[in-house]
Design an enzyme around this catalytic site. Structure first.
Site, short mmCIF file in Angstrom:
data_model
loop_
_atom_site.label_atom_id
_atom_site.label_comp_id
_atom_site.label_asym_id
_atom_site.label_seq_id
_atom_site.Cartn_x
_atom_site.Cartn_y
_atom_site.Cartn_z
N GLY A 77 -4.19 11.55 11.88
CA GLY A 77 -3.28 10.70 11.10
C GLY A 77 -3.37 10.92 9.60
O GLY A 77 -2.56 10.38 8.85
N TYR A 118 -1.78 -1.18 11.02
CA TYR A 118 -2.06 -1.67 9.66
C TYR A 118 -0.88 -1.37 8.75
O TYR A 118 -0.35 -2.26 8.07
CB TYR A 118 -3.35 -1.04 9.10
N LYS A 123 2.05 -3.89 6.77
CA LYS A 123 2.47 -3.89 5.35
C LYS A 123 3.98 -3.72 5.24
O LYS A 123 4.66 -4.42 4.47
CB LYS A 123 1.76 -2.76 4.59
N SER A 141 0.84 -1.20 0.00
CA SER A 141 0.00 0.00 0.00
C SER A 141 0.87 1.24 0.00
O SER A 141 2.00 1.24 0.54
CB SER A 141 -0.87 -0.01 1.26
P1 NAD Z 1 -11.14 -6.93 1.39
O1 NAD Z 1 -11.35 -6.93 2.86
O2 NAD Z 1 -12.29 -6.67 0.50
O3 NAD Z 1 -10.47 -8.30 0.95
C1 NAD Z 1 -9.62 -9.04 1.80
C2 NAD Z 1 -10.16 -10.47 1.82
O4 NAD Z 1 -9.30 -11.25 2.65
C3 NAD Z 1 -11.56 -10.57 2.43
O5 NAD Z 1 -12.39 -11.30 1.54
C4 NAD Z 1 -11.36 -11.31 3.74
O6 NAD Z 1 -12.47 -12.13 4.04
C5 NAD Z 1 -10.08 -12.11 3.46
N1 NAD Z 1 -9.26 -12.42 4.63
C6 NAD Z 1 -8.80 -11.58 5.59
N2 NAD Z 1 -8.05 -12.25 6.48
C7 NAD Z 1 -8.02 -13.55 6.07
C8 NAD Z 1 -7.39 -14.72 6.56
N3 NAD Z 1 -6.65 -14.70 7.68
N4 NAD Z 1 -7.55 -15.88 5.89
C9 NAD Z 1 -8.31 -15.92 4.76
N5 NAD Z 1 -8.92 -14.83 4.24
C10 NAD Z 1 -8.77 -13.66 4.90
O7 NAD Z 1 -9.96 -5.88 1.11
P2 NAD Z 1 -9.44 -5.29 -0.28
O8 NAD Z 1 -9.79 -3.86 -0.33
O9 NAD Z 1 -9.81 -6.17 -1.40
O10 NAD Z 1 -7.87 -5.38 -0.03
C11 NAD Z 1 -7.10 -6.46 -0.49
C12 NAD Z 1 -5.65 -6.24 -0.09
O11 NAD Z 1 -5.20 -5.00 -0.61
C13 NAD Z 1 -5.41 -6.16 1.42
O12 NAD Z 1 -4.20 -6.80 1.71
C14 NAD Z 1 -5.32 -4.69 1.68
O13 NAD Z 1 -4.55 -4.42 2.83
C15 NAD Z 1 -4.63 -4.21 0.42
N6 NAD Z 1 -4.86 -2.81 0.13
C16 NAD Z 1 -6.14 -2.33 0.02
C17 NAD Z 1 -6.37 -0.99 -0.24
C18 NAD Z 1 -7.78 -0.45 -0.31
O14 NAD Z 1 -7.95 0.77 -0.19
N7 NAD Z 1 -8.80 -1.25 -0.52
C19 NAD Z 1 -5.28 -0.12 -0.42
C20 NAD Z 1 -3.99 -0.64 -0.33
C21 NAD Z 1 -3.79 -1.98 -0.06
#
Ligand code: NAD
Ligand code: UDP
Length: 338
Positions: free
Chosen positions: A294, A149, A153, A125
């Protein structure tokens, strides 16, 4: 057919990436514990693409399950989305965040190692840049974190770097996302936050559909053109396609690969409100509130490295982001809930 294990594949970005993988002729195998997503996503992926991903409901911390998946499928690469991602919540329950994100990733990497799978793409991220000294941000900027968080990362990036120093025949790609928004253009897949949305775009969408009264704009006294925060919003399908490009280019190249995935263009909160209001053809009521603790005034990516090396460039415009987000929200007012 190339099999790709997609952790968190029923989540927001993971589900769209499964579509992009299928469109590129790959077979996604999903593991997700459904802590922040619903299985109906699998139906939507199938309806759009004609292919239903193999789905394992379970936790990435469950080593026996991971072993089973690697035994049942010849997995070539892993794209790792599964994580908890709410910044505010991570300061309330840091142990839960470290347990899920760090322990989960370690377990996954160890299972990959045991099964000889050496190609890994990680959802990092822009938060790893902390409060950047200037914009646009390049991949060489110094990293820091201000909350659990973000620290999770950053730690995982460092764990990946250490692992590559020890076993240099791995291919590890760190993709640093800016602000993913929008939805699949069909209007049948999109972002479905549980509870009150933390992020700007889903909050605006819920105001537009009438689920919430008004948007709180967190601060209008930042040193930006209109005083509100500026971010680099990127269409989730552009982001999804970036993963496929990264997979195709990097998985055969040993070493560490780091890319910003953003558009290179910043928009303010009020510009986002205006764009969404235009897309939905209705006013978005808002009030100005104090700054959110933040928060950073402004940041956006320099995405030149990804364009140069991955032949990838975000192509969807702000009006496509808001139009697709509105199509999803208006066709599914309660998200994936029936
Ligand atoms: P999301 O919550 O929609 O998807 C994450 C998925 O992981 C969910 O379906 C959840 O059920 C599953 N999950 C969480 N912990 C788990 C575990 N221990 N075992 C199995 N499944 C698990 O989030 P997203 O927005 O799709 O984000 C996906 C990735 O991208 C994440 O790693 C997030 O940190 C990263 N990210 C997201 C953003 C954003 O703004 N959405 C920005 C930067 C990085
Ligand atoms: N924001 C806002 N009201 C909200 C949510 C977000 O004004 O209800 C602002 C926030 O201050 C930031 C921008 O919108 O300037 C993007 O916030 P988001 O939480 O979506 O992403 P992040 O801060 O993680 O980049």
């Amino acid at each position: 057919m190339e099999k790709v294990l997609v952790t968190g594949g029923t989540g927001y970005i993971g589900s769209h990436t499964c579509l992009a993988l299928i469109a590129d002729g790959k077979q996604p195998i999903i593991i997700d514990n459904l802590c922040n997503s619903k299985p109906i996503v699998l139906d939507r992926i199938e309806t759009i693409s004609g292919k239903r991903p193999v789905f394992y409901e379970g936790d990435i911390r469950d080593r026996a399950l991971l072993d089973r998946i690697f035994e049942e499928h010849q997995i070539q690469s892993v794209i790792h989305f599964a994580a908890l991602k709410a910044v505010g919540e991570s300061t309330q329950v840091p142990l839960r965040y470290y347990q899920n994100n760090i322990a989960g990733t370690l377990n996954l990497l160890e299972a990959m190692q045991a099964h000889g799978v050496k190609s890994f793409i990680f959802s990092s991220s822009a938060t790893v840049y902390g409060d950047p000294a200037s914009v646009p941000i390049t991949e060489e900027f110094p990293r820091s974190a201000t909350n659990p968080y973000g620290r999770s990362k950053l730690m995982i990036e460092e764990i990946c770097e250490d692992q590559l120093k020890a076993e240099n025949d791995w291919s590890i790609t760190l993709l640093r996302y800016f602000n993913p928004v929008g939805a699949h253009e069909s209007g049948t897949m999109g972002e479905d936050p549980s509870g009150i949305p933390n992020n700007l775009m889903p909050y605006i969408a819920q105001v537009a559909i009438g689920r919430r009264d008004a948007l709180s704009v967190f601060g209008n006294d930042y040193p930006t053109a209109d005083g509100t925060g500026v971010r680099d919003y990127i269409h989730v399908m552009d982001l999804a396609e970036g993963h496929v490009k990264a997979l195709n280019v990097c998985s055969a190249k040993q070493g560490l690969h780091v890319y910003n995935l953003g558009t290179g263009q910043g928009y303010s909160v009020l510009e986002m409100v205006k764009a969404f209001s235009d897309a939905a053809a209705r006013p978005i009521p808002y009030q100005i509130e104090p700054r959110r603790p933040g928060d950073i005034a402004e940041y956006w990516a320099n995405p030149a490295k990804a364009e140069r090396e991955l032949d990838w460039k975000a192509s969807r415009t702000l009006s496509q982001m808001t139009a697709d987000s509105w199509r999803w929200q208006s066709q599914n007012p309660m998200g994936y809930e029936e």
